[in-house]
Design a protein around this motif. Structure first.
Motif, PDB file in Angstrom:
ATOM      1  N   ASP A 165       0.838  -1.190   0.000  1.00 21.86           N
ATOM      2  CA  ASP A 165       0.000   0.000   0.000  1.00 21.86           C
ATOM      3  C   ASP A 165       0.882   1.253   0.000  1.00 21.86           C
ATOM      4  OD1 ASP A 165      -1.681   2.131   1.831  1.00 21.86           O
ATOM      5  OD2 ASP A 165      -2.966   0.920   0.536  1.00 21.86           O
ATOM      6  N   GLU A 166       0.335   2.359  -0.524  1.00 19.93           N
ATOM      7  CA  GLU A 166       1.099   3.596  -0.620  1.00 19.93           C
ATOM      8  C   GLU A 166       1.605   4.069   0.739  1.00 19.93           C
ATOM      9  OE1 GLU A 166       2.255   5.328  -3.164  1.00 19.93           O
ATOM     10  OE2 GLU A 166       1.501   3.715  -4.446  1.00 19.93           O
ATOM     11  N   SER A 167       0.874   3.769   1.799  1.00 26.80           N
ATOM     12  CA  SER A 167       1.295   4.217   3.126  1.00 26.80           C
ATOM     13  C   SER A 167       2.572   3.532   3.593  1.00 26.80           C
ATOM     14  CB  SER A 167       0.177   3.971   4.146  1.00 26.80           C
ATOM     15  OG  SER A 167      -0.144   2.589   4.217  1.00 26.80           O
ATOM     16  N   ARG A 216       5.064   2.818   1.275  1.00 24.74           N
ATOM     17  CA  ARG A 216       6.082   3.070   0.251  1.00 24.74           C
ATOM     18  C   ARG A 216       7.407   3.597   0.811  1.00 24.74           C
ATOM     19  NH1 ARG A 216       6.119   0.037  -4.009  1.00 24.74           N
ATOM     20  NH2 ARG A 216       3.990  -0.266  -4.757  1.00 24.74           N
ATOM     21  N   GLU A 227      10.225   1.017   1.074  1.00 27.58           N
ATOM     22  CA  GLU A 227      10.685   0.232  -0.063  1.00 27.58           C
ATOM     23  C   GLU A 227      12.201   0.040  -0.080  1.00 27.58           C
ATOM     24  OE1 GLU A 227      10.408   0.039  -4.953  1.00 27.58           O
ATOM     25  OE2 GLU A 227       9.062   1.352  -3.804  1.00 27.58           O
TER      26      GLU A 227
END
Length: 284
Positions: free
Chosen positions: A35-37, A39, A42
């Motif tokens: 999920d973007e939250s 990112r 990464e």
């Protein structure tokens, strides 16, 4: 190497889970889904995984299911929802589509449904802990599969060693048989050849068909393969190189063959080496 692992961590804020799966690949290729939250994690995730895995096409999936907050009303990001609705209407006008917007599908749009306040710094740290545990399970799975492959490769090594031994034992008999054939041919043609010239022809034939060096190198490479298989850590690329060397010796053995028996052995060698090469693609 083909492998799969899944680990779940139950928290007060919800449930974190990682799934890691891999298939054969010559180099390391990491694919992350989160999920973007998450990112911001990464780079750290790639660093942790690259430290443990050096080969394979690997897919890692992070999921987070927030905890239910009793009967608390759901909170919608109205500004984002409005933007999505407006964009959908613009697209509908451009395409002359009249399908109404489905509110339930709209709720599935990332960020539309606000999540309860969660300390993301703590959640990120917990996600990394969960990843490390998943990696441990994943590597254990790979290690068990690797041990099974090592047994198969050791058996192929023994088969190749047996072929090398048989060819060594067979060569004197082949040379003697060809010497006798040469004498018989000369008699059939009623051609007289002095003993010195005959000895030269036999010596030349022996020189052309001499594969002692190739057999020595073949046995040396097999010994090195067995040595590498007993080591810890990544060994796939070293084994890849040795397969090329083994194949080269098998080709030379075939090109020097003066008898169907040695030709057949050369073909058997190439089959065994190809079987090993295919299996080695599964080894890190």
């Amino acid at each position: 190497m083909t492998a799969f692992a899944r680990h779940e961590m139950v928290l007060d804020s919800g449930v974190l889970s990682w799934e890691i799966r891999s298939v054969n690949h010559r180099y390391l290729e990491l694919s992350l889904r989160m999920d973007e939250s998450f990112r911001p994690l990464e780079i750290a995730v790639r660093k942790v995984m690259s430290a443990e895995i050096s080969r394979g096409k690997v897919e890692a999936i992070l999921r987070f299911q927030p905890a239910h907050q009793g009967e608390q009303a759901l909170e919608i990001d109205e500004k984002l929802a409005s933007a999505v609705v407006n964009a959908s209407r613009q697209l509908a006008a451009m395409t002359a589509a009249s399908t109404p917007i489905d509110p339930l599908k709209l709720l599935q749009w990332p960020g539309i449904l606000k999540q309860p306040d969660v300390d993301m710094a703590i959640l990120h740290e917990q996600a990394l802990q969960c990843l490390k545990q998943t990696l441990t399970d994943f590597i254990d799975t790979r290690r068990r599969e690797g041990a099974s492959l090592a047994v198969l490769l050791q058996q192929r090594c023994q088969d190749i060693g047996n072929i090398a031994r048989d060819v060594r034992q067979l060569l004197p008999e082949i040379l003697t048989r060809h010497h006798e054939k040469l004498l018989q041919r000369l008699q059939d043609l009623q051609v007289e050849l002095d003993s010195e010239r005959l000895a030269q022809e036999v010596a030349l034939l022996a020189q052309k068909s001499d594969v002692a060096e190739e057999l020595d190198r073949l046995e040396s490479h097999i010994s090195e393969v067995q040595n590498i298989l007993s080591r810890q850590g990544p060994v796939g690329r070293r084994l890849d190189f040795l397969m090329q060397e083994l194949n080269r010796e098998a080709n030379t053995l075939g090109s020097k063959s003066i008898d169907t028996a040695t030709t057949r052995y050369a073909v058997d060698l190439k089959v065994l080496i190809e079987q090993m090469r295919e299996q080695i693609q599964n080894i890190e």
